[in-house]
Scaffold this motif. Structure first.
Motif, short mmCIF file in Angstrom:
data_model
loop_
_atom_site.label_atom_id
_atom_site.label_comp_id
_atom_site.label_asym_id
_atom_site.label_seq_id
_atom_site.Cartn_x
_atom_site.Cartn_y
_atom_site.Cartn_z
N ALA A 1 0.82 -1.10 0.02
CA ALA A 1 0.03 0.11 0.06
C ALA A 1 0.91 1.25 0.07
CB ALA A 1 -1.08 0.07 1.08
N GLY B 1 2.60 1.63 -3.55
CA GLY B 1 1.53 1.98 -4.39
C GLY B 1 0.96 3.40 -4.12
N GLY B 2 0.69 3.92 -3.05
CA GLY B 2 0.47 5.29 -2.70
C GLY B 2 1.40 6.01 -3.20
N TYR C 1 -1.69 2.03 -9.86
CA TYR C 1 -1.42 2.15 -8.66
C TYR C 1 -2.41 2.35 -7.44
CZ TYR C 1 3.15 2.23 -10.68
OH TYR C 1 4.35 1.63 -11.21
N THR C 2 -3.69 2.91 -7.70
CA THR C 2 -4.69 3.05 -6.73
C THR C 2 -5.10 1.43 -6.38
OG1 THR C 2 -5.37 5.06 -7.89
CG2 THR C 2 -6.96 4.06 -6.22
N TYR D 1 -2.49 0.22 -4.10
CA TYR D 1 -2.62 0.53 -2.92
C TYR D 1 -3.90 0.00 -2.26
CZ TYR D 1 -4.57 3.98 0.73
OH TYR D 1 -4.95 4.38 2.11
N CYS E 1 -3.82 -2.30 1.30
CA CYS E 1 -4.60 -2.33 2.52
C CYS E 1 -5.44 -3.45 3.03
CB CYS E 1 -5.69 -1.01 2.35
SG CYS E 1 -4.72 0.53 2.02
N THR F 1 -9.44 5.36 -2.61
CA THR F 1 -8.64 5.78 -1.75
C THR F 1 -9.08 5.85 -0.18
OG1 THR F 1 -8.04 7.57 -3.29
CG2 THR F 1 -7.04 8.10 -1.13
N ALA G 1 0.07 6.91 2.31
CA ALA G 1 -0.09 6.62 1.08
C ALA G 1 -1.52 6.97 0.34
CB ALA G 1 0.17 4.95 1.35
N VAL H 1 -2.29 8.67 -3.04
CA VAL H 1 -3.40 8.47 -4.28
C VAL H 1 -4.14 9.61 -4.45
CG1 VAL H 1 -5.12 6.76 -4.94
CG2 VAL H 1 -3.13 6.07 -3.63
#
Lengths: 468, 224
Positions: A269, A272-273, A288-289, A292, A296, A367, A399, A403
């Motif tokens: 996460a 990614g964030g 990438y979202t 993330y 999570c 997010t 993170a 995003v």
């Protein structure tokens, strides 16, 4: 007599030839949508908890499989509708691409769903892995969609997914040995089993550094097929992982392993964030979202507790909703622009406000922004993680901000005026209604999360993840 | 016509050690060579050698099945590459061959970093790693030479995968990893259902790799 659950495999597989033959006609697409909707209805109607043998192996539909399969069918039906209603792209070269995608997408996805269902019904991790591998191989055709420009996304996906299968087969063999020996005699093999399963799921769930398949698919693939892959594979992977943890609770008896799951989730996460801030197109940002979000969910699962299972299932549902909305937003942008790179979307807020709203709401939902559907479970994650390690919860929040900044960068550019601002794009009513319903769902569930969580809690009353 | 046991008895002169040597050569070719005909031939020989080894460890019909699956995979790959290589003209769209080679050298994605010498060193390193690993990590029920073969094939396949983004090479790398895995897995898993499903997955994968080969060669990347 054929077991009722097997119809969930037979029906989509049986409809593949017909949908393929009718792929150039609207009828083929409508048939595919109807089949998936019927399957979703059928899944909810089927009795759960009845195990039976198929070719000497036990299979059955339990509550968790029922939830996963229904989620798959419903989200696929919405994605089918999104692709069906999407207007063709304006640029000629791209127009031909989306038509090819549409022709292949419907029959292939039906076959992929059949393999997913077969994998979900099986209670043997080795056979489940083989069916998911078969689904992954067919997904290569969906990702590529006859695009001749690059095969990187499809190839990376194929390689990383395929490398996981031998690991699961070895794990299955060791688990069988462990269970046949009655346990203690094989205790020394437990670290090996844990390694095989952990490594396999790291590949399936795009844990850093095995994330390249996920981000490349969104960067190179068309939005709707990419959303399908990003929804379906993690959903099935999480369902399989939860099944495994419930059936083999000794897997998580080691606190080091539980800690490793949480760390893998937080690192995925976090990276990614962090990388989402620097993305230069909405497609890249979507990847990438999604990464993330996956991180999570993994952290949430690792933290365990009584509420972990309903929260993970709610997260999977919200993920499906948000990714579908983002895919619709990107598809709408590409109806009048050659791409969705941030420099290209200047003035989008005036030309195509629905696309921008879809992207923003979808992105912010993933997010975990307040007043969106993703907030409730993300809040629970941050609180649980703070009790576990306060620093990690701060990292996770940062993170998430990364995003959000990525999407706000896009919003800032889309709000800038340019010479085309007067030319508003007219979208078909059908796709506008679909996007509107998805946006509304994201907001309504954000204000009333119990609408989603309470039915899931009722469904999972008898199931608990053995991590305390 | 000779029966399967007769064929296998005639192949007794190929010892496990000879097969291991053969696997060292075939996987090295897959890792080092670029010519697609040699690559596919090496894969076919690799499947035959694995079949010979397996025929002494598991039921002969299972070993034959593995060879037959390999024998189906190789023509699928061959026909896919053949289809696109036949369509490719050496002087396409007015570009001379020399000019295209010049462009390839300028291309930052080119093979300079993973040239022949680099791959040769990687192959040597993997042989060392495989022999060291097999000496310290004994897989249950396998003779030492087969143990080494399992580690070597998996290592060589993984290195091939990591050094290329070309579908044919990547596909061959993947099949090499799978061959190493099967060499061990076939000896421990007796389920016909799992064996059959795994064989079907291998064939499906060959089709997917073949599809990517055709698409890749038809695309602009292949021009360089």
């Amino acid at each position: 007599m054929i077991s009722p659950a097997l119809w969930l495999v037979i029906l989509p597989l049986g409809s593949v030839p017909l949908v393929y033959l009718l792929r150039r006609l609207q009828a083929g697409r409508i048939l595919a949508i109807l089949v998936v909707l019927i399957l979703a209805w059928l899944t909810l109607r089927l009795p759960t908890g009845q195990a039976f043998a198929f070719m000497g192996r036990p299979i059955g539909l339990d509550h968790l499989s029922q939830f996963t399969i229904t989620l798959l069918f419903v989200s696929t039906a919405v994605l089918f509708l999104a692709l069906f209603f999407s207007p063709p792209f304006m640029v000629r070269a791209v127009h031909s691409r989306i038509e090819e995608d549409r022709r292949i997408f419907y029959p292939m996805v039906l076959a992929i769903l059949a393999f997913f269902v077969a994998g979900s019904l099986s209670s043997h991790i080795g056979i489940t892995a083989i069916f998911i591998e078969a689904a992954a191989i067919l997904t290569v055709f969906v990702i590529q969609g006859e695009r001749p420009d690059s095969v990187r996304a499809a190839l990376r996906f194929l390689i990383l997914m395929s490398l996981a299968t031998p690991l699961f087969l070895l794990a299955a063999w060791q688990v069988d040995l462990y269970q046949l020996s009655g346990g203690p005699g094989m205790a020394r093999n437990l670290p090996q089993i844990t390694f095989f399963i952990g490594f396999g799921f790291a590949l399936w769930l795009a844990v850093i550094p095995f994330h390249s398949w996920l981000t490349t698919i969104t960067a190179e693939g068309s939005p709707v097929p990419a959303a399908f892959v990003l929804i379906a594979f993690p959903a099935v992977a999480f369902s399989t992982l939860i099944h495994l943890l419930i059936e083999l609770p000794w897997l998580v008896s080691s606190p080091q392993l539980v800690r490793a799951i949480v760390i893998a989730g937080v690192v995925t996460a976090g990276i990614g964030g962090g990388l989402a801030i620097a993305q230069r197109s909405f497609s890249d940002l979507m990847g990438y979202t999604a990464l993330y979000d996956l991180g999570c969910m993994l952290a949430l699962l690792g933290l365990g507790g009584r509420e972990a299972l309903p929260a993970v299932l709610a997260a999977l549902s919200v993920r499906a909703l948000a990714l579908t909305l983002i895919a619709v937003g990107i598809a709408l942008i590409r109806t009048h622009l050659v791409g969705d790179g941030l420099p290209l979307v200047r003035g989008l807020a005036w030309q195509n406000p629905l696309a921008l709203i879809s992207l923003m709401i979808g992105g912010l939902t993933l997010t975990g922004a307040p007043f969106t559907a993703g907030f409730a479970w993300r809040w629970q994650l941050v609180r649980s993680l703070a009790a576990f390690n306060a620093g990690w919860s701060v990292l996770l929040v940062l993170a998430g901000l990364g995003v959000a900044i990525g999407y706000l960068r896009g919003l800032r550019i889309a709000l800038q005026m340019d010479g085309r601002n007067g030319e508003s794009i007219r979208l078909p009513l059908s796709i506008s209604i679909l996007a509107g319903v998805l946006i509304l769902l994201c907001i309504v569930v954000g204000f009333a999360p119990s609408l989603l969580i309470e039915p899931i809690q009722r469904l999972t009353l008898t199931i608990a993840i053995p991590i305390r | 016509m000779p029966t399967l046991p007769q064929v296998l008895s005639q192949l007794q002169f190929i010892t496990q050690e000879t097969s291991l040597l053969g696997l060292f050569i075939t996987a090295s070719i897959i890792l080092l060579w670029r010519d697609w005909r040699s690559l596919i031939l090496a894969l076919l020989i690799q499947y035959i050698l694995i079949g010979i080894i397996l025929s002494r460890l598991v039921r002969p019909d299972i070993a034959t099945l593995k060879v037959m699956i390999g024998a189906f995979i190789c023509p699928i790959l061959f026909l896919s590459v053949r289809q696109v290589s036949a369509a490719e003209s050496p002087f396409r769209s007015g570009e001379s061959r020399i000019f295209r080679l010049f462009l390839a050298r300028l291309d930052p994605r080119g093979a300079a970093a993973t040239g022949f010498v680099f791959r040769l060193l990687a192959a040597c390193l993997m042989i060392l790693v495989a022999t060291t690993l097999s000496a310290s990590l004994l897989l249950p029920g396998l003779p030492p030479s087969v143990n080494t073969a399992v580690f070597w094939l998996i290592m060589a396949g993984l290195v091939t995968l990591s050094l290329t983004e070309e579908p044919l090479k990547a596909g061959l790398g993947l099949f090499t990893v799978f061959s190493g895995f099967e060499l061990f897995y076939a000896t421990v898993e007796n389920s016909l259902l799992v064996t059959g499903l795994w064989g079907a997955v291998n064939l499906l994968m060959a089709l997917a790799v073949g599809y990517l080969i055709v698409i890749h060669r038809a695309g602009p990347e292949a021009e360089l």
